[in-house]
Write an enzyme that holds these catalytic residues in place. Sequence first.
Site, PDB file in Angstrom:
ATOM      1  N   SER A   1     -57.098 -28.508   6.847  1.00 11.06           N
ATOM      2  CA  SER A   1     -58.302 -28.584   7.681  1.00 11.06           C
ATOM      3  C   SER A   1     -59.427 -27.669   7.185  1.00 11.06           C
ATOM      4  CB  SER A   1     -57.961 -28.304   9.141  1.00 11.06           C
ATOM      5  OG  SER A   1     -57.243 -27.107   9.235  1.00 11.06           O
TER       6      SER A   1
ATOM      7  N   GLU B   1     -47.849 -37.850  21.156  1.00 10.07           N
ATOM      8  CA  GLU B   1     -49.133 -37.140  21.115  1.00 10.07           C
ATOM      9  C   GLU B   1     -49.079 -35.955  20.148  1.00 10.07           C
ATOM     10  OE1 GLU B   1     -52.045 -38.020  22.085  1.00 10.07           O
ATOM     11  OE2 GLU B   1     -51.297 -39.830  23.034  1.00 10.07           O
TER      12      GLU B   1
ATOM     13  N   ASP C   1     -60.630 -38.828  22.061  1.00 11.81           N
ATOM     14  CA  ASP C   1     -60.300 -38.600  20.651  1.00 11.81           C
ATOM     15  C   ASP C   1     -61.474 -39.109  19.798  1.00 11.81           C
ATOM     16  OD1 ASP C   1     -60.108 -41.346  20.737  1.00 11.81           O
ATOM     17  OD2 ASP C   1     -58.049 -41.462  19.993  1.00 11.81           O
TER      18      ASP C   1
ATOM     19  N   TYR D   1     -57.174 -32.049  24.925  1.00 15.29           N
ATOM     20  CA  TYR D   1     -56.966 -33.463  24.596  1.00 15.29           C
ATOM     21  C   TYR D   1     -55.513 -33.886  24.883  1.00 15.29           C
ATOM     22  CZ  TYR D   1     -55.909 -37.693  22.215  1.00 15.29           C
ATOM     23  OH  TYR D   1     -55.438 -38.952  21.977  1.00 15.29           O
TER      24      TYR D   1
END
Length: 362
Positions: free
Chosen positions: A300, A34, A135, A117
Site C-alpha cells: 500500500s 469481509e 467500498d 467499513y
Amino acid sequence: METIDQILIHWFNQNKRDLPWRSQRNWYTTFLSEFLLQQTQVNQALPYFEKFFQRFPTIHHLAKANEDEILTLWSGLGYYNRARNLLKTAKQIVEKFNGQFPENISTALQLPGIGPYTASAILSLAFKQAHPVVDGNVLRVIARLFAIEHDIRQQTTKKVIQNKVRALIPPQKADLFNESLMEFGALICKPKAPHCLQCPLQKHCQSFLNNKVELIPYKSPAARKKKIFQLVFVVRYKNRVLIAQRKTKGLLAKMWEFPIYEDNELTLAKMNVQQILKKYFSDSWQMYSRALPPLKHNYSHITLQYQPLLVHSKKPFRPKLSQYLQIEWLPLEAIEQKALHKAHQKILKQEEFKKWWADLNN
Ligand code: SF4
C-alpha cells in the site's frame, strides 16, 4: 417511476453472482469473507474463502488456530496484518462475546482489524442493520448517480456519499440494498467503460443525463510510494533451498522469504555480488549462477523492486543473518507449507527459475 433502491434490488435478484458467502450467508461467513475481501478482488479471494471455510467451519475452530497456520493459509493474498487480525478477532469473539459477533457497532469497532467499513458490512449484510456500506464500487456508483464532482479520495466527499447511501437504504432491506449497490458497481457501473446503455438506473443518473460519466468520479493522484531495493538470494544445496522467517514486528512480520540484502538502488548496482555472498553468507557458496529477471511488487505505501539471484552452495551452511527469527533448508515442495510472502512466490513462478531448478535436478 421505480425508486433507486427498488431498481437495484430487482436488478440484484436477477443478476447477482453465485458466491459461497452469499449462498451460505450468516455472520461467520460474512465476517470471514469481509476480512478476505479487504483490498482484494472477489476472484482472488474465492479460493482462500474455500480453504479457510473448509479448515475452520466455525468461529470456534478459527479461534483455536495458531498464527503460523493462519499465515500459511493466507500466503499469497498479501496484507498479512489482516490475517493476524482475523485470528485475534476470532479469539476475542469467542472469549469475550461467547462466540457471537457483537451487534453493537461501537463494540464491533473495538475488535482488531474491524474498521467502519467492515463493521457496517457485517452488521448490515448479516444482521440487516441500516448502516451504509461504502467500498470503492459504491463511491463510484453514488458519485456518478448524483454527479458528485469532488475528489473521492477526500474524507469530506466520502462523508457526503455515505450520507446519500444512508438516505437510500429501504426499511428492513439494508442487507439486500447494500449488497446490490456493491454488486452493481462491480458488474455494471464499472470504473472503465460502464454499461450505461444497458443500465436500469439511466433515468436516475445525473452523470449520464448530463454527459459527465467520463469525468466522474474524480480521484486525485495518489501520494508517491516509497521505493525499496533488494537482492534476493535463492540459495540451493542439492534439492533444498534456504528460507528464513522475518521477525515478529514490521513489514511482513513472521512471514517466510528467501534471504534478502537491502540497500539503495545505486549502491546495489555498484556492488559485487560475489563479495556480498561471501560477506553475507559464508565461504561455502560454490558458484554464483545467474540473475533472474528483476521483479516489482506493490504494497500500500511501498514499491519493492528486487533482483532474484540463483546461487548454488557446496554444503548446507548456517548463514549469520541476524535479521531473521529462524532459517531453514527445505525441499522446494515443503516451502508450500510455509507462509512465503507473495513477492517471493513470484520468483517460484518465473520460467527461468523453473528451468534452473529442473536443469540442476537432472
Ligand atoms: Fe453508472 Fe452509467 Fe448507470 Fe450512470 S448510467 S449509474 S454511469 S452505468
